[in-house]
Enzyme design. Sequence first.
Site, PDB file in Angstrom:
ATOM      1  N   CYS A  56       0.819  -1.207   0.000  1.00 32.02           N
ATOM      2  CA  CYS A  56       0.000   0.000   0.000  1.00 32.02           C
ATOM      3  C   CYS A  56       0.855   1.260   0.000  1.00 32.02           C
ATOM      4  CB  CYS A  56      -0.914  -0.007   1.215  1.00 32.02           C
ATOM      5  SG  CYS A  56      -1.990  -1.427   1.202  1.00 32.02           S
ATOM      6  N   GLU A  57       1.577   1.465  -1.078  1.00 28.90           N
ATOM      7  CA  GLU A  57       2.397   2.655  -1.278  1.00 28.90           C
ATOM      8  C   GLU A  57       2.479   2.877  -2.782  1.00 28.90           C
ATOM      9  OE1 GLU A  57       4.342   4.453   1.006  1.00 28.90           O
ATOM     10  OE2 GLU A  57       4.220   3.142   2.764  1.00 28.90           O
TER      11      GLU A  57
END
Length: 410
Positions: free
Chosen positions: A340-341
């Site tokens: 989640c980046e």
Amino acid sequence: MLRFKKNDLYVEQVRLSDIAKKYGTSAYIYSKNKIVNNFENYKKALGAKDGFICFACKTNSNGTILKLLSKLGAGADTTSGGEIYRCLSAGFSSSKIVYAGVGKTTEEIEYALKSKIFMFNVESFEELDAIDKIASKIKVKAKISFRINPYVNSSTHSYLATGKKGAKFGIPYENAVEAYSVAKRKKNIVIVGIHSHIGSQILDIGSFRLVAQKIKKIVDAVEKNGIKLEYINCGGGLGISYEEGQEAPSPKQLMVELFRIFDKDKKFIFEPGRSIIGNAGYLLTKVIYRKISGGKNFLIVDAGMNDLIRPTLYEAHHEIVPVKKTNAKKVKTDVVGPICESGDFMGKDRMLPLINQGEYLLVKCVGAYGAAMSSEYNSRPLIPEILVDGCTIKLIRKRACNRDLLANEI
Ligand SMILES: *Cc1c(COP(=O)(O)O)cnc(C)c1O
């Protein structure tokens, strides 16, 4: 060491899809013979010159790889007590271990002294005091070089440049001569040489030449003061070719330049990391999903920035290739991980064939600063490392499991 046989990509004599089936993905894979060749190139270049090649073990600290290099006669360049520990465990002779770093702690210095390492590359006046005091306390002599910041701007990524004005590393150039005079008065310090390491992934020999010329001036001034400098430690930093068209100088080219500058009787230390292990490592990964979003193609793979942080940390380019030949049409694609980046990618805007879900990709030249910089971010267990030697496959670090994530929690 990477080539196609019919439609399948092989590392040495091993088919990559076979490794994927047996050990799962994602996984780091190393070619033993490539590592050996890379190291032998350094050894040959050093030739009959007195000195040694210290593998910079922060690039890859897997015990099997360290053991391989120590057996080939390498010394070790270390940057922490942990690295000294790993190197001693892997069989490196303590008399071939050098130790750099701007923030060596009391515990680390004491450990290094008790381990009888070859020398400290000292990076500040306060560190010199600390080493002298600790050596006195445990009644030993500490052998040192000063790491000098030569103020040279090398053309590399700013995070990889360590020898320019304003960097945290080393003794400032203008204080170098004074540092040796101070060290000479310390009872438990033995001066053996001079050190400089201006950064990493340096492709122009000119930067190394410039550093050597500046270091030579210091050597001359120090020796005029009656202090003999036996060892010239040129650091590491030699770049490798990450993409087609990128030309990397050879160890031979580097050494020819440097040997010309210093007196014949000098001994030399080199600290290569990337140029020994970088192009000997690959990251094998599987396509989990494909999607099109905002007019862009995405291949979502099972390797993430926790496994390989170089693309996002250094804007590093790694070639990505399918492990099976295909006639599928090539399209512009982002290869991204599951984390989640938005910085979680292996490569952006790559022309890749539209391969299917479940098929494999290989990310190239990840042997250095790959596995060594990996983390469990997003609670992803560390991935395995595999050494290929001809047709044999050796698991040299097993895949961690979810339970390992909690191992040290109380
Ligand atoms: C990192 C480092 C090296 C190795 O650099 P490479 O670019 O990987 O060859 C050598 N010496 C010191 C002091 C280092 O910190």
